[in-house]
Scaffold this motif. Structure first.
Motif, PDB file in Angstrom:
ATOM      1  N   UNK A  59     -25.950  -2.708   9.485  1.00 56.45           N
ATOM      2  CA  UNK A  59     -26.900  -2.643   8.376  1.00 56.45           C
ATOM      3  C   UNK A  59     -27.624  -3.977   8.221  1.00 56.45           C
ATOM      4  N   UNK A  60     -28.883  -3.919   7.821  1.00 61.59           N
ATOM      5  CA  UNK A  60     -29.682  -5.143   7.690  1.00 61.59           C
ATOM      6  C   UNK A  60     -29.087  -6.084   6.644  1.00 61.59           C
ATOM      7  N   UNK A  61     -28.460  -5.540   5.596  1.00 56.40           N
ATOM      8  CA  UNK A  61     -27.869  -6.378   4.557  1.00 56.40           C
ATOM      9  C   UNK A  61     -26.785  -7.286   5.125  1.00 56.40           C
ATOM     10  N   UNK A  62     -26.058  -6.801   6.130  1.00 59.88           N
ATOM     11  CA  UNK A  62     -25.034  -7.620   6.775  1.00 59.88           C
ATOM     12  C   UNK A  62     -25.629  -8.497   7.867  1.00 59.88           C
ATOM     13  N   UNK A  63     -26.532  -7.935   8.644  1.00 60.84           N
ATOM     14  CA  UNK A  63     -27.082  -8.674   9.789  1.00 60.84           C
ATOM     15  C   UNK A  63     -27.810  -9.941   9.352  1.00 60.84           C
ATOM     16  N   UNK A  64     -28.436  -9.892   8.170  1.00 61.73           N
ATOM     17  CA  UNK A  64     -29.169 -11.087   7.726  1.00 61.73           C
ATOM     18  C   UNK A  64     -28.209 -12.212   7.301  1.00 61.73           C
ATOM     19  N   UNK A  65     -26.923 -11.881   7.155  1.00 64.85           N
ATOM     20  CA  UNK A  65     -25.925 -12.888   6.793  1.00 64.85           C
ATOM     21  C   UNK A  65     -25.183 -13.437   8.005  1.00 64.85           C
ATOM     22  N   UNK A  66     -25.474 -12.913   9.194  1.00 65.65           N
ATOM     23  CA  UNK A  66     -24.796 -13.392  10.399  1.00 65.65           C
ATOM     24  C   UNK A  66     -25.118 -14.870  10.632  1.00 65.65           C
ATOM     25  N   UNK A  67     -24.160 -15.655  11.121  1.00 61.54           N
ATOM     26  CA  UNK A  67     -24.413 -17.067  11.428  1.00 61.54           C
ATOM     27  C   UNK A  67     -25.469 -17.243  12.515  1.00 61.54           C
ATOM     28  N   UNK A  68     -26.126 -18.385  12.507  1.00 62.95           N
ATOM     29  CA  UNK A  68     -27.188 -18.654  13.472  1.00 62.95           C
ATOM     30  C   UNK A  68     -26.677 -18.629  14.907  1.00 62.95           C
ATOM     31  N   UNK A  69     -25.396 -18.996  15.105  1.00 63.09           N
ATOM     32  CA  UNK A  69     -24.863 -19.058  16.474  1.00 63.09           C
ATOM     33  C   UNK A  69     -24.588 -17.675  17.064  1.00 63.09           C
ATOM     34  N   UNK A  70     -24.656 -16.632  16.258  1.00 61.44           N
ATOM     35  CA  UNK A  70     -24.518 -15.282  16.790  1.00 61.44           C
ATOM     36  C   UNK A  70     -25.864 -14.853  17.377  1.00 61.44           C
ATOM     37  N   UNK A  71     -26.252 -15.540  18.414  1.00 63.63           N
ATOM     38  CA  UNK A  71     -27.589 -15.333  18.975  1.00 63.63           C
ATOM     39  C   UNK A  71     -27.702 -14.016  19.735  1.00 63.63           C
ATOM     40  N   UNK A  72     -26.603 -13.612  20.344  1.00 63.59           N
ATOM     41  CA  UNK A  72     -26.651 -12.385  21.144  1.00 63.59           C
ATOM     42  C   UNK A  72     -25.520 -11.464  20.728  1.00 63.59           C
TER      43      UNK A  72
END
Length: 804
Positions: free
Chosen positions: A765-778
């Motif tokens: 879900x976008x609500x969770x994905x926007x909270x992912x850390x920057x290092x989760x690049x892939x």
């Protein structure tokens, strides 16, 4: 040569209270908190006395005097002249025709008939010190001193007065100062050695890790500018050294007088100790203290803290000063060292450790010593000071703060206390009965209004609060007046502190609190529940000069700043991981729902996904679950499908030895695959270091939401009203924090490689994905077990990525 003509090169500051207590305090260690926890009432009592004492009464007068030892008395090896700047605030000065009168106000819960003129030599000593300083300031030859005792519960006053000539006051004051000066010079000499070592101290690893220097600079500037810093610093940056090193540098520049390194767990305290030990081996001279819980330190855990029962309390103050001076020769005041010196001098190790906090440069301790109103270090934090707070793993402070600022009572224990006391003390029993009666009425009301279900109200239970006030008064009267042993004394003391906690919390009750009435199967409880701890935390942090709150998972930053007492002016720092993103293979299986009602249908699917994740590489893996029930069911399925794989499980209430055995199973160079099943957010969910091949991967089952319940729903409702983010604040953000902490177990050094599998539909879900850390690049999305095996197989087949 007069004292005023002495040339003083170095002036050492000391308060009147510290001077008097250090030199003169003698006798037994009493259960000191009895009657000492009514700070708000005491403040109001002082203000009342001051405001009703007439126009000639000057309240809160700051006085100071610089004392220097005459040169003829100085040791010949002293190359500098030292002076003591002795200062404090007199409660009141009364102008009189002949001169003046010092008024020293003391509050008490004792019956005033028990207080005579000789009640406390320390009280008279403080008054005499202020009298001397005022007499010198105003050129007076005679001073009057007055002790004003204010009885808190009856609002009654009793006064005693004595007159002293300036000669008498001078002899007394100079005697105290001379006896303290040797200790003060020792402290000053030490601070010079300490500061010189800090200035010479180089960063121990030659170069900073990526992001570590940025963190260190931010910490130094935060202290310099008396600010708060919220810092998200992912694993690998070196947070402990990145905060301690600049704080020490700030200390050497006079920007802070003491550092408090605050943690939620023993393991993070150990990391701080190790960092300081490494610096000490490289030449750092520092006095560091680790505070340990009383229950762990006590030499006689079965005895009471009464002097008649405990030889370590009996005569404590007669031996304490010698113990302090003895221990000061050491630099690392660890638990073992504190216990050793306490045994040597036959004094209480816990109270000894609290005393040593006065003289330590760095204090490593649990959050509660700074934040919890029940146990915080009043000797520091009643008035505040130039302290720096380094708050490690600050994400843990949210729920801890709610707990610290809340209070609750259970009815059944009051009924038991009533039955225990009824044959021994009618007056005390009457006060206990009143508390129990109010709780009975509340229980009946709960049954009538809600059918024996929980009730949440926005009003303080006034009648209960009044009953507790009366109980506290009677309990203090009994505990201070009755020395004869009673079998229920320990239970009385326990309820005394429960009542004090409730009263203190009631004093802070506002729109950020609710009253929570809850019938249970075998009891009924009333809780003053703190929904929003931000204001209380802001007050606590304000008792120091600066605060740094840091964690690997302080995200989203605005949420944590909101609940942890941040302000718009607070500094923010968000650093990225220093490790190669290519060394982490991150997968999301978003075809499985782990919502509570659907879990029973997912046991096979989750077990199959775990099997696929560990298929390609023989190694050690951790699987995190949202509950023990879910863990157990999937464990049974996984074991049936994977007989050759070794599996271990976390169990509720594991002892320290069992925890160590669990972690020891994650060995280097594993000969067969090991899968550990653990609880998300539990004892293995954060703060553990399984470096290299001790951990090859983590599987996280679910989004970590806190268990649904009344309290969480109350929090949700509150934040929905205040910020329109009720679900996020109560459930989503705390849950995601557990997920991020679990994921953080995999990559601990630049050499580590590993896999992470997140299992839940909501991760896409976008609500969770926007909270992912920057290092989760892939992020890889795997729809079934076969795709999990394929993606992870490709990852392990690739060569390891190394930083250039």
């Amino acid at each position: 040569m007069s004292r005023k003509e002495l040339a003083i090169v170095i002036t050492i500051k000391v308060s009147v209270r510290t001077l008097v207590e250090f030199v003169l305090k003698q006798g037994d260690l009493q259960p000191g908190s009895i009657g000492a926890s009514r700070a708000q009432e005491a403040i109001k009592a002082h203000q009342y006395v001051q405001s009703t004492s007439g126009l000639d009464y000057m309240p809160e007068v700051t006085l100071r005097y610089i004392y220097a030892k005459p040169k003829a008395q100085q040791a010949c090896d002293l190359s500098e002249d030292f002076g003591l700047e002795i200062s404090g605030r007199a409660d009141g000065i009364i102008k009189k025709d002949f001169g003046g009168c010092i008024d020293e106000i003391k509050t008490t819960s004792l019956d005033l008939s028990l207080i005579e003129e000789s009640f406390s030599d320390l009280h008279w000593a403080q008054a005499q010190c202020y009298a001397f300083m005022y007499a010198v300031q105003e050129g007076l030859e005679v001073m009057e001193t007055q002790l004003t005792y204010f009885q808190l519960d009856m609002a009654l006053i009793k006064r005693f007065s004595r007159s002293f000539s300036l000669t008498e006051l001078s002899e007394f004051f100079f005697s105290l100062a001379e006896r303290y000066l040797a200790w003060a010079i020792k402290l000053q000499k030490w601070s010079e050695v300490r500061d010189a070592s800090i200035r010479a101290m180089q960063f121990p690893f030659g170069k900073y890790r990526p992001g570590q220097r940025e963190l260190a600079v931010a910490v130094y500037q935060t202290i310099k500018q008396s600010q708060k810093l919220f810092a998200q610093a992912p694993t690998g940056i070196g947070k402990t050294l990145g905060t301690l090193f600049p704080a020490l540098k700030a200390m050497a520049e006079g920007l802070t007088v003491q550092i408090f390194y605050l943690t939620a767990k023993t393991i993070t305290r150990t990391v701080a100790e190790k960092s300081l030990t490494d610096l000490q081996k490289r030449g750092l001279a520092i006095k560091r203290l680790t505070l340990t819980a009383k229950r762990k330190l006590c030499f006689l855990p079965e005895a009471t803290c009464q002097p008649e029962d405990c030889p370590y309390a009996r005569g404590y103050y007669d031996r304490m000063r010698g113990a302090v001076e003895d221990l000061f020769s050491e630099e690392a005041w660890t638990r073992q060292v504190i216990e050793s010196f306490a045994h040597k001098h036959s004094i209480c190790p816990f109270e000894f450790s609290l005393e040593m906090a006065n003289w330590a440069d760095i204090v490593i301790c649990d959050y509660n010593y700074v934040f919890d109103p029940r146990v915080y270090l009043r000797r520091f934090f009643l008035d505040g000071g130039e302290y720096t707070f380094l708050v490690d793993e600050a994400h843990n402070l949210v729920d801890r703060a709610r707990e610290m600022f809340s209070a609750e009572l259970g009815k059944e224990s009051w009924l038991r206390l009533k039955r225990q006391t009824k044959d021994d003390n009618a007056r005390l029993t009457k006060s206990v009965t009143k508390v129990n009666s109010v709780l009975v009425k509340e229980k009946k009301r709960c049954a009538e209004v809600s059918g024996n279900r929980e009730i949440v109200e926005k009003e303080l239970p006034v009648k209960l609060n009044h009953a507790l006030h009366n109980f506290v008064k009677e309990a203090e009267h009994f505990l201070k007046k009755n020395d004869h042993p009673v079998v229920w004394r320990e239970q009385l003391v326990e309820h005394y502190f429960l009542a004090l906690s409730f009263i203190r919390t009631a004093d802070s009750y506002d729109e950020r609190y609710v009253t929570y009435l809850q019938p249970t199967q075998d009891d009924f409880r009333v809780k003053l529940f703190c929904l929003d701890p931000s204001v209380r935390l802001k007050e606590a942090l304000g008792r120091g000069r600066a605060a740094v709150l840091f964690s690997a998972t302080l995200s989203p930053m605005d949420y944590f700043m909101n609940v942890l007492g941040g302000e718009e002016a607070s500094f923010k720092l968000k650093l990225t991981s220093p490790f190669p993103a290519e060394n982490l293979c991150l997968l999301i299986n978003d075809r499985i729902s782990t919502k509570y009602k659907q879990r029973a249908s997912t046991y096979d699917l989750v077990a199959e996904a775990i099997s696929a994740a560990v298929f390609h590489k023989e190694g050690n893996y951790l699987v995190y679950f949202p509950s023990y029930e879910y863990l157990q069911q999937v464990y049974l399925q996984f074991r049936a499908q994977n007989q050759p794989i070794s599996v271990i499980c976390q169990t509720p209430g594991m002892e320290e030895e069992e925890r160590d055995e669990f972690l020891a199973a994650f060995a280097t160079n594993p000969e067969q695959t090991l899968v550990g099943f653990a609880l998300m957010g539990g004892i293995f969910g954060e703060g553990i270091d399984l470096i290299g091949d001790r951990l090859s991967g983590v599987i996280v089952v679910g989004v970590g939401l806190p268990q649904m319940g009344m309290e969480r729903d109350i929090i949700r409702s509150y934040y929905e009203t205040t910020s329109r983010q009720g679900y996020e604040f109560a459930y989503m953000y705390p849950g995601l924090n557990k997920v991020l902490q679990a994921v953080g177990r995999v990559i601990r050094t630049e050499e580590d490689r590993g896999i992470v599998l997140l299992i839940d539909q909501r991760f896409s879900l976008s609500a969770y994905k926007k909270l992912f850390p920057a290092e989760w690049k892939k992020v890889h999305y795997a729809v079934d077990a076969e795709s999990i095996r394929k993606i992870i197989g490709s990852f392990w087949a690739e060569p390891k990525y190394e930083l250039k």
